[in-house]
Design a protein around this motif. Structure first.
Motif, PDB file in Angstrom:
ATOM      1  N   LYS A 138       0.840  -1.203   0.000  1.00 31.61           N
ATOM      2  CA  LYS A 138       0.000   0.000   0.000  1.00 31.61           C
ATOM      3  C   LYS A 138       0.874   1.252   0.000  1.00 31.61           C
ATOM      4  CE  LYS A 138      -3.446   2.563   2.708  1.00 31.61           C
ATOM      5  NZ  LYS A 138      -4.520   2.516   3.702  1.00 31.61           N
ATOM      6  N   VAL A 139       0.585   2.152  -0.929  1.00 33.52           N
ATOM      7  CA  VAL A 139       1.274   3.445  -0.988  1.00 33.52           C
ATOM      8  C   VAL A 139       0.246   4.544  -0.737  1.00 33.52           C
ATOM      9  CG1 VAL A 139       2.488   5.070  -2.500  1.00 33.52           C
ATOM     10  CG2 VAL A 139       3.065   2.636  -2.582  1.00 33.52           C
ATOM     11  N   THR A 140       0.573   5.465   0.180  1.00 39.81           N
ATOM     12  CA  THR A 140      -0.318   6.589   0.469  1.00 39.81           C
ATOM     13  C   THR A 140       0.364   7.885   0.027  1.00 39.81           C
ATOM     14  OG1 THR A 140      -1.245   5.428   2.364  1.00 39.81           O
ATOM     15  CG2 THR A 140      -1.540   7.812   2.313  1.00 39.81           C
ATOM     16  N   VAL A 141      -0.380   8.711  -0.704  1.00 38.97           N
ATOM     17  CA  VAL A 141       0.146  10.015  -1.131  1.00 38.97           C
ATOM     18  C   VAL A 141      -0.600  11.096  -0.351  1.00 38.97           C
ATOM     19  CG1 VAL A 141       0.568  11.561  -3.076  1.00 38.97           C
ATOM     20  CG2 VAL A 141       0.591   9.077  -3.454  1.00 38.97           C
ATOM     21  N   LEU A 142       0.138  11.911   0.403  1.00 40.85           N
ATOM     22  CA  LEU A 142      -0.468  13.001   1.189  1.00 40.85           C
ATOM     23  C   LEU A 142      -0.218  14.309   0.443  1.00 40.85           C
ATOM     24  CD1 LEU A 142       0.769  11.955   4.776  1.00 40.85           C
ATOM     25  CD2 LEU A 142      -1.345  11.299   3.596  1.00 40.85           C
ATOM     26  N   GLY A 143      -1.316  14.920  -0.030  1.00 42.84           N
ATOM     27  CA  GLY A 143      -1.175  16.091  -0.914  1.00 42.84           C
ATOM     28  C   GLY A 143      -1.390  15.644  -2.350  1.00 42.84           C
TER      29      GLY A 143
END
Ligand SMILES: NC(=O)C1=CN([C@@H]2O[C@H](COP(=O)(O)OP(=O)(O)OC[C@H]3O[C@@H](n4cnc5c(N)ncnc54)[C@H](O)[C@@H]3O)[C@@H](O)[C@H]2O)C=CC1
Ligand SMILES: O=C([O-])CC(=O)C(=O)O
Length: 344
Positions: A34-39
């Motif tokens: 899982k990869v999370t992008v913030l912004g």
């Protein structure tokens, strides 16, 4: 079950994008990541999220922003690649965006306008990064954090202090993304040395602002016979690459597309390291003992726990030695500014 898993692995390895993005990935099994992008809805966030959607190493892609996330997430989710995309649009949903993340990429925050330094972004971005890192410590303390938000020379120390306060700090898992400096150094060197850009390698060390960016062209390959004047000009252009884009965009922000490319390369390297691919090496701004400064960018070997080894600087030319000594006071002061902000 086994047949369908094998079929899905086969389809992953035979699609055209898989060939481009899975170079060097030797293992048969493709783990869930899982990869999370913030912004994720910003100038960098959107193309970076697109590139992560194209990466077959990603099984779950979480897109978080405080504005415009639903549209970006719906749009990207229609792309027929492996990962499942979910958008998270408010502070209340940040925890869900982060839960179970293996890699968190942070391009949240304001960009520069002409006439500003990266440090001028500190007042706004320090607070944004602090809040996001507190949430990371709570919801995915083991994730590899890829910090893009500027000023990187201060936001990485801020993140470290926030994680220390929460009792979750692992220096192996915190990275300042300096890949764009390497991307620029490679491009500019290839143009000047007239060598194929795809074959070029140039380490870039130090930090990520002005003179703290130190490309080591004496170690560039393929070798070329460039004059001292040419090497000085290449160094300066690499150091001022961000400003070149800020001025060209004339008030409409800073590098977004090249940064998305660079961020995608670095995140891909982190994923390969996590998956056990050997000899994954990228430059990054990390906790370091390579110099007397507590954080420093240099070549880093990535592995199953993040940083496996921080590599030394190798031999430097006299010009590079001078650059190294010159950058230290500025870099140290930016690091200390970040630490002070987070500890007070
Ligand atoms: N490390 C590097 O090499 C580079 C770093 N940058 C930095 O990346 C940052 C982002 O740049 P751009 O994408 O061009 O800016 P942008 O303004 O286009 O996008 C930033 C996004 O962050 C979001 N945001 C703001 N506060 C947030 C929060 N608390 N949580 C989640 N999202 C939040 C905004 O809604 C916006 O969508 C800037 O600080 C810029 O200086 C830019 C280029 C290269
Ligand atoms: O210059 C900026 O403000 C954005 C940045 O970090 C870069 O492009 O290297």
């Amino acid at each position: 079950m086994r047949t369908s898993m094998l079929r899905s692995i086969k389809s992953l390895t035979t699609s055209p994008s898989a060939h481009i993005l899975r170079r060097g990935y030797a293992s048969e099994a493709v783990p869930q990541r899982k990869v999370t992008v913030l912004g994720a809805a910003g100038g960098i966030g959107q193309p970076l999220s697109l590139l992560m959607k194209l990466n077959p190493l990603v099984s779950n892609l979480a897109l978080y922003d405080i504005a415009n996330t639903p549209g970006v997430a719906a749009d990207i989710s229609h792309i027929n690649t492996r990962s499942e995309v979910v958008g998270y649009a408010s502070d209340a949903e940040l925890g869900k965006a982060l839960e179970g993340a293996d890699v968190v990429i942070i391009p949240a925050g304001v960009p520069r306008k002409p006439g500003m330094t990266r440090d001028d972004l500190f007042n706004i971005n320090a607070g944004i990064v602090k809040g996001l890192c507190e949430a990371i410590a709570k919801h995915c303390p083991k994730a590899l954090v890829n910090m893009i938000s500027n000023p990187v020379n201060s936001t990485v120390p801020i993140a470290a202090e926030i994680f220390k306060k929460a009792g979750t700090y692992d220096p192996k898992r915190l990275f300042g993304v300096t890949t764009l400096d390497v991307v620029r150094a490679k491009t500019f060197y290839a143009g000047k040395a007239m060598v194929p850009v795809a074959e070029v390698n140039v380490p870039v060390v130090g930090g990520h602002a002005g003179i703290t960016i130190l490309p080591l062209f004496s170690q560039a390959t393929p070798k070329a016979n460039l004059s001292d004047e040419e090497l000085t000009a290449l160094t300066k252009r690499t150091q001022d690459g961000g400003t070149e884009v800020v001025e060209a965009k004339a008030g409409k922000g800073s590098a977004t597309l090249s940064m998305a490319y660079a961020g995608a390369i670095f995140a891909d390297a982190c994923l390969k390291g996590l998956n056990g691919v050997p000899d994954v090496i990228e430059c990054s701004f990390v906790q370091s003992t390579v110099t007397e400064l507590p954080f420093f960018a240099s070549r880093v070997r990535l592995g199953k726990n993040g940083v496996e080894e921080v590599l030394g600087l190798g031999s430097l030319s006299d010009y590079e030695k001078e650059g190294l000594e010159k950058l230290k006071p500025e870099l140290l002061s930016s690091i200390e500014k970040g630490i002070k902000f987070a500890t007070q």
